[in-house]
Design a protein around this motif. Structure first.
Motif, short mmCIF file in Angstrom:
data_model
loop_
_atom_site.label_atom_id
_atom_site.label_comp_id
_atom_site.label_asym_id
_atom_site.label_seq_id
_atom_site.Cartn_x
_atom_site.Cartn_y
_atom_site.Cartn_z
N ASN A 139 -36.81 -53.30 -105.52
CA ASN A 139 -35.78 -52.76 -106.41
C ASN A 139 -35.26 -53.81 -107.37
O ASN A 139 -35.19 -55.00 -107.06
CB ASN A 139 -34.60 -52.22 -105.59
CG ASN A 139 -34.99 -50.98 -104.81
OD1 ASN A 139 -36.00 -50.35 -105.10
ND2 ASN A 139 -34.18 -50.64 -103.81
N GLU A 140 -34.85 -53.37 -108.53
CA GLU A 140 -34.24 -54.26 -109.51
C GLU A 140 -32.93 -54.80 -108.93
O GLU A 140 -32.11 -54.06 -108.41
CB GLU A 140 -33.97 -53.52 -110.81
CG GLU A 140 -33.46 -54.42 -111.94
CD GLU A 140 -33.30 -53.68 -113.25
OE1 GLU A 140 -32.70 -54.27 -114.17
OE2 GLU A 140 -33.74 -52.52 -113.34
N GLY A 141 -32.72 -56.07 -109.03
CA GLY A 141 -31.53 -56.68 -108.44
C GLY A 141 -31.81 -57.16 -107.03
O GLY A 141 -31.22 -58.12 -106.56
N GLY A 142 -32.72 -56.47 -106.35
CA GLY A 142 -33.22 -56.89 -105.06
C GLY A 142 -32.18 -57.19 -104.01
O GLY A 142 -31.17 -56.49 -103.89
N SER A 144 -30.85 -60.70 -101.12
CA SER A 144 -30.99 -62.09 -100.71
C SER A 144 -31.47 -62.09 -99.27
O SER A 144 -30.80 -61.55 -98.38
CB SER A 144 -29.66 -62.83 -100.82
OG SER A 144 -29.31 -63.01 -102.17
N PRO A 180 -23.70 -62.11 -106.01
CA PRO A 180 -22.85 -60.97 -106.38
C PRO A 180 -22.41 -60.23 -105.11
O PRO A 180 -23.19 -60.10 -104.16
CB PRO A 180 -23.77 -60.09 -107.24
CG PRO A 180 -24.89 -60.98 -107.65
CD PRO A 180 -25.07 -62.00 -106.58
N ASP A 182 -22.04 -57.22 -104.43
CA ASP A 182 -22.73 -55.97 -104.11
C ASP A 182 -24.19 -56.19 -103.72
O ASP A 182 -24.92 -55.24 -103.44
CB ASP A 182 -22.64 -54.99 -105.28
CG ASP A 182 -23.30 -55.53 -106.55
OD1 ASP A 182 -23.60 -56.76 -106.60
OD2 ASP A 182 -23.52 -54.74 -107.49
N GLN A 183 -24.64 -57.46 -103.73
CA GLN A 183 -26.05 -57.71 -103.41
C GLN A 183 -26.24 -57.74 -101.89
O GLN A 183 -25.57 -58.48 -101.18
CB GLN A 183 -26.51 -59.05 -103.99
CG GLN A 183 -28.00 -59.30 -103.78
CD GLN A 183 -28.46 -60.54 -104.49
OE1 GLN A 183 -28.29 -61.65 -103.99
NE2 GLN A 183 -29.04 -60.37 -105.68
N ASN A 209 -20.40 -58.65 -98.96
CA ASN A 209 -21.76 -58.14 -99.22
C ASN A 209 -22.23 -57.23 -98.09
O ASN A 209 -21.89 -57.46 -96.93
CB ASN A 209 -22.74 -59.31 -99.35
CG ASN A 209 -22.40 -60.23 -100.48
OD1 ASN A 209 -21.40 -60.92 -100.44
ND2 ASN A 209 -23.25 -60.26 -101.50
#
Length: 523
Positions: A139-142, A144, A180, A182-183, A209
């Protein structure tokens, strides 16, 4: 005179949560095939080297056991010689314990693994499957993805795309990651425990997160049919700014208050030392090497929580924990107290100046060089004291393999001078103490060990089947190859790990003090 305790007497002491030491003096392979739940392994081959670290209080009540073959009695005598005052031997050894109807546990680091399983049940720690993780990575943003194990484990194998950041260091350095809010954050280990504990640590700390443990870690990834990444280089741990260090200290103070963790100042540590408590520095390897409080033992948070029995052999142990700003020490104390220990955070502990405690050890052997050994040729008896698997892989031609508890097995084969080969000269010294005075008079240690012999171009003999499996009491064959692509071994291991809680009896279950928590964004 040897003092004995029956299986029932020892069980009563354990169920009463008494402050006692419990040591399995058998070799590692024997221990891993079945042992008492809270026993630490201190093999007789390394007894005097390891015991002062595992049992700093030499006045404490300490129980030893073996397989009933007399090694525990020999160990009790040796401990008495280095100052231990109250040592008891389990009469009849492990067989007597089992005959009394008490359980044993296969594997290693079992209490820490049980803790992870109990926490997962109590907290419903969020987990993510290999399939879902792979979808998130696309997904975009993936996300960590972090491997929460030590660097050596990360190098061996990891989930592709994973970054090395050990548990304990994760919370301490989280601000430096700049993620971020939201990641999603995913933590994995090789199996279950470190992933579960790592994720639950972040949740308990109030990290905003979304956080998940990867289900069954690298083994789960491999069992799903996906390939692991091997031979990885661990990047340096992210550095913290001065402001982030100070913010971490404030966070540690809130965390300590939230979970009612005891904290002391440097001025109170000498009293703990006087009572022979454990003094442990939980910072990273590099930080400890750069400078530490004299006398402190080093145990990074991830390993101290994951493998507590490798540092602490006392039940209800008193443990003083050091770091720089309190975050890692507080996290370690939080989990160690759930294992039933009296763990405290030492705030500003690195300011402490103390004298290192002296440890009595037998006098070291004199050395012999590779050149001198080559000149001796067949006139010397070479005894290899390294691990059985290292011996199989390559040893000096004609060398015997031996291990301290079975030194008698090779005495009849000794002729002429004796040269001992070991990875640690201390192990050679302890083995030599089992020899008679006449043999000991001409016993030396190979300087530089097998590494020096190989470097010098010495001949090597390989014996893949010698010593035989039943002689290799130092090696744990139990699912040993699960990290090398043996999927059936991985399945067996995971079944074993998830089944540990069901093995507990009531007394063992009550020894764990699980703290029911929820996410606290205001910690």
């Amino acid at each position: 005179m040897i003092k004995y305790a029956s299986a029932t007497e020892l069980k009563d002491r354990l169920d009463a949560h008494a402050r006692i030491g419990l040591i399995d003096v058998r070799e590692h392979g024997q221990y891993g095939e079945g042992h008492l739940l809270f026993a630490s392994n201190c093999p007789y081959s390394r007894l005097e080297l390891r015991a002062p670290l595992l049992l700093p209080d030499r006045k404490a009540e300490i129980y030893l056991y073996d397989e009933g073959e007399g090694v525990a009695e020999r160990a009790a005598d040796r401990l008495a010689c280095i100052g231990y005052e109250d040592v008891l031997v389990l009469r009849g050894g492990l067989a007597a314990w089992q005959a009394a109807g008490y359980g044993t546990f296969k594997g290693v680091n079992v209490p820490s693994k049980v803790l992870g399983e109990l926490v997962e049940v109590a907290e419903r720690t969020p987990q993510i499957s290999a399939e879902a993780l792979e979808d998130l990575q696309k997904n975009e943003g993936g996300l960590s993805l972090f491997d929460g194990r030590p660097a050596r484990d990360y190098r061996k194998m990891t989930v592709p795309g994973s970054r090395h950041l050990p548990n304990g260091e994760m919370l301490y350095r989280f601000a430096a990651l700049g993620l971020p809010e939201d990641q999603p954050v995913v933590i994995h280990c090789a199996g279950r425990t470190r992933g579960l504990i790592g994720v639950q640590s972040l949740i308990n700390a109030g990290i905003r997160n979304p956080v998940y443990a990867m289900e069954n870690g690298t083994q789960g990834w491999a069992l799903s049919g996906r390939k692991l990444s091997r031979g990885n280089d661990a990047a340096p741990l992210p550095d913290l700014s001065v402001d982030q260090l100070e913010q971490g200290r404030a966070f540690a103070e809130r965390f300590i208050a939230r979970y009612d963790l005891p904290a002391i100042g440097p001025g109170e540590v000498p009293a703990w030392r006087d009572e022979q408590a454990y003094v442990i520095d939980v910072r990273s390897d590099a930080e400890f090497a750069a400078g530490h409080v004299p006398g402190a033992v080093h145990a990074p948070v991830v390993q101290l929580v994951q493998a507590t029995d490798e540092w602490v052999a006392m039940r209800r142990a008193r443990i003083a924990l050091f770091d720089d700003n309190g975050v890692r020490a507080a996290l370690a104390a939080f989990w160690l107290r759930q294992l039933g220990h009296d763990a405290v955070v030492v705030m500003d502990g690195l300011k402490l100046v103390a004298d290192d405690s002296a440890r009595s050890m037998p006098e070291r052997l004199s050395g012999i060089t590779c050149v001198e050994l080559a000149r001796l040729g067949c006139s010397a008896t070479v005894i290899d004291l390294r691990s059985s698997m290292a011996y199989r892989a390559g040893h000096i031609p004609g060398a015997l393999w031996a291990i301290r508890p079975r030194a008698e097995d090779v005495k009849a084969e000794v002729e002429g001078s004796v040269v001992l080969v070991a990875d640690d000269s201390g192990v050679a010294t302890l083995f030599a103490s089992e020899l008679d005075d006449e043999t000991l008079a001409d016993c030396r240690y190979l300087e530089g060990g097998m590494e020096a012999w190989t470097r010098a171009g010495g001949a090597i003999e390989v014996t893949p089947e010698r010593p035989a499996d039943d002689e290799a009491i130092d090696f744990l064959f139990f699912v040993h190859d699960r990290h090398d692509g043996n999927l059936e071994a991985s399945r067996r291991y995971l079944e074993w790990e998830t089944g540990l809680v069901r093995q507990l009896d009531l007394g063992e279950r009550r020894a764990f003090k699980i703290i029911r928590t929820k996410a606290h964004a205001d910690v």
